[in-house]
Design a protein around this motif. Structure first.
Motif, mmCIF file in Angstrom:
data_model
loop_
_atom_site.group_PDB
_atom_site.id
_atom_site.type_symbol
_atom_site.label_atom_id
_atom_site.label_comp_id
_atom_site.label_asym_id
_atom_site.label_seq_id
_atom_site.Cartn_x
_atom_site.Cartn_y
_atom_site.Cartn_z
ATOM 1 N N GLY A 102 -23.899 -22.559 -66.998
ATOM 2 C CA GLY A 102 -24.755 -21.795 -67.907
ATOM 3 C C GLY A 102 -25.862 -22.620 -68.523
ATOM 4 N N LYS A 103 -25.603 -23.913 -68.761
ATOM 5 C CA LYS A 103 -26.613 -24.780 -69.381
ATOM 6 C C LYS A 103 -27.753 -25.125 -68.424
ATOM 7 N N GLN A 104 -27.587 -24.855 -67.141
ATOM 8 C CA GLN A 104 -28.609 -25.192 -66.150
ATOM 9 C C GLN A 104 -29.630 -24.071 -65.938
ATOM 10 N N LEU A 105 -29.312 -22.890 -66.380
ATOM 11 C CA LEU A 105 -30.167 -21.736 -66.146
ATOM 12 C C LEU A 105 -30.482 -21.074 -67.481
ATOM 13 N N HIS A 106 -31.773 -20.872 -67.721
ATOM 14 C CA HIS A 106 -32.225 -20.278 -68.973
ATOM 15 C C HIS A 106 -33.207 -19.154 -68.694
ATOM 16 N N VAL A 107 -33.259 -18.227 -69.635
ATOM 17 C CA VAL A 107 -34.210 -17.127 -69.548
ATOM 18 C C VAL A 107 -34.991 -17.103 -70.859
ATOM 19 N N GLY A 146 -29.987 -29.501 -68.084
ATOM 20 C CA GLY A 146 -29.952 -28.727 -69.315
ATOM 21 C C GLY A 146 -31.312 -28.669 -69.989
ATOM 22 N N LEU A 147 -31.450 -27.731 -70.909
ATOM 23 C CA LEU A 147 -32.723 -27.495 -71.585
ATOM 24 C C LEU A 147 -33.134 -28.674 -72.467
ATOM 25 N N GLY A 148 -32.175 -29.322 -73.092
ATOM 26 C CA GLY A 148 -32.482 -30.436 -73.993
ATOM 27 C C GLY A 148 -33.167 -31.598 -73.306
ATOM 28 N N ARG A 149 -32.979 -31.750 -72.021
ATOM 29 C CA ARG A 149 -33.596 -32.843 -71.259
ATOM 30 C C ARG A 149 -34.704 -32.351 -70.338
ATOM 31 N N SER A 150 -35.048 -31.103 -70.430
ATOM 32 C CA SER A 150 -35.970 -30.485 -69.485
ATOM 33 C C SER A 150 -37.432 -30.752 -69.834
ATOM 34 N N LYS A 151 -38.132 -31.468 -68.969
ATOM 35 C CA LYS A 151 -39.580 -31.672 -69.129
ATOM 36 C C LYS A 151 -40.330 -30.379 -68.805
ATOM 37 N N LEU A 152 -39.829 -29.632 -67.843
ATOM 38 C CA LEU A 152 -40.461 -28.361 -67.509
ATOM 39 C C LEU A 152 -40.288 -27.367 -68.656
ATOM 40 N N GLY A 153 -39.117 -27.375 -69.283
ATOM 41 C CA GLY A 153 -38.900 -26.519 -70.445
ATOM 42 C C GLY A 153 -39.900 -26.810 -71.551
ATOM 43 N N GLU A 154 -40.180 -28.118 -71.782
ATOM 44 C CA GLU A 154 -41.188 -28.502 -72.770
ATOM 45 C C GLU A 154 -42.557 -27.962 -72.374
ATOM 46 N N LYS A 163 -48.933 -19.031 -76.142
ATOM 47 C CA LYS A 163 -49.777 -18.603 -77.268
ATOM 48 C C LYS A 163 -49.974 -17.088 -77.249
ATOM 49 N N GLY A 164 -49.751 -16.484 -78.408
ATOM 50 C CA GLY A 164 -49.945 -15.049 -78.541
ATOM 51 C C GLY A 164 -48.758 -14.210 -78.118
ATOM 52 N N LEU A 165 -47.713 -14.854 -77.606
ATOM 53 C CA LEU A 165 -46.502 -14.135 -77.203
ATOM 54 C C LEU A 165 -45.379 -14.446 -78.174
ATOM 55 N N ASP A 166 -44.537 -13.480 -78.428
ATOM 56 C CA ASP A 166 -43.262 -13.769 -79.078
ATOM 57 C C ASP A 166 -42.321 -14.142 -77.947
ATOM 58 N N VAL A 167 -41.668 -15.286 -78.071
ATOM 59 C CA VAL A 167 -40.757 -15.756 -77.031
ATOM 60 C C VAL A 167 -39.480 -16.290 -77.659
ATOM 61 N N THR A 168 -38.405 -16.183 -76.924
ATOM 62 C CA THR A 168 -37.151 -16.805 -77.323
ATOM 63 C C THR A 168 -36.326 -17.022 -76.065
ATOM 64 N N THR A 169 -35.607 -18.131 -76.034
ATOM 65 C CA THR A 169 -34.881 -18.546 -74.832
ATOM 66 C C THR A 169 -33.384 -18.469 -75.059
ATOM 67 N N ARG A 170 -32.680 -18.026 -74.021
ATOM 68 C CA ARG A 170 -31.220 -17.987 -74.035
ATOM 69 C C ARG A 170 -30.695 -18.620 -72.749
ATOM 70 N N ASN A 171 -29.545 -19.309 -72.859
ATOM 71 C CA ASN A 171 -28.952 -19.839 -71.634
ATOM 72 C C ASN A 171 -28.263 -18.702 -70.882
#
Length: 189
Positions: A102-107, A146-154, A163-171
């Motif tokens: 689960g920690k490897q895939l995020h939406v 995982g997301l905590g180490r993800s350069k792509l996530g950053e 910018k201009g979007l409301d966003v939130t991420t879940r594993n």
């Protein structure tokens, strides 16, 4: 009368002692808006509710934001998505969710469909083995460490992208649980 089931996804609460929103009080706030079958999942701002109102997801989100601000005294960005959309997001996942942790895939859920231009400056090959795909008002992220180490996530969280979007991420574990919780209250009518 048709009843629909939704998930409310709150952004940036209960992190590092800031913007504390106890889940019992969040359930009360949702019930105070006339929603029923209210449940919360984890302490990170996931709630499921039913309503017979015909308001759009955006209207439901803005009402929840106003109610949270009125109750707690601070603004919390919220996204509201219906159960059918959650199931479609899970079904359309371009990565092999069943074989990943689960920690490897995020939406990342987005308030609007992100245009392709937002991602034009990203050199996807530079982030491998991390990958992302854009879906229907979501961005799927495969991050093997995982997301905590993800350069792509950053990179995907930079203003040029969101910018201009409301966003939130879940594993993925949370997405799967929200799919399950919204399925417990299938639409009537």
């Amino acid at each position: 009368m048709t009843t629909r089931t939704y998930a409310a996804l709150l952004r940036g609460i209960n992190v590092g002692g800031h913007k504390k929103v106890p889940m019992a009080e969040l359930r009360q706030v949702l019930a105070g808006l006339g929603h029923t079958d209210v449940q919360t999942y984890l302490q990170s701002g996931n709630a499921v509710f039913t309503t017979d109102r015909t308001a759009s997801e955006d209207v439901l989100a803005r009402e929840l934001e106003a109610a949270i601000e009125g109750h707690f005294g601070f603004r919390v960005p919220c996204l509201v998505v219906d159960g059918a959309h959650l199931r479609a997001v899970a079904a359309a996942c371009p990565f092999p969710a069943a074989t990943l942790e689960g920690k490897q895939l995020h939406v990342t859920f987005t308030s609007e469909q992100p245009a392709a231009e937002r991602f034009a400056a990203l050199d996807e090959d530079a982030f491998l083995p991390e990958e992302f795909r854009v879906g229907d008002r979501v961005i799927y992220l495969y991050a093997p460490e995982g997301l905590g180490r993800s350069k792509l996530g950053e990179a995907l969280a930079r203003p040029a992208v969101v910018k201009g979007l409301d966003v939130t991420t879940r594993n993925w574990n949370t997405v799967a649980k929200l799919v399950e919780l919204t399925a417990e209250h299938p639409p009537e009518g």
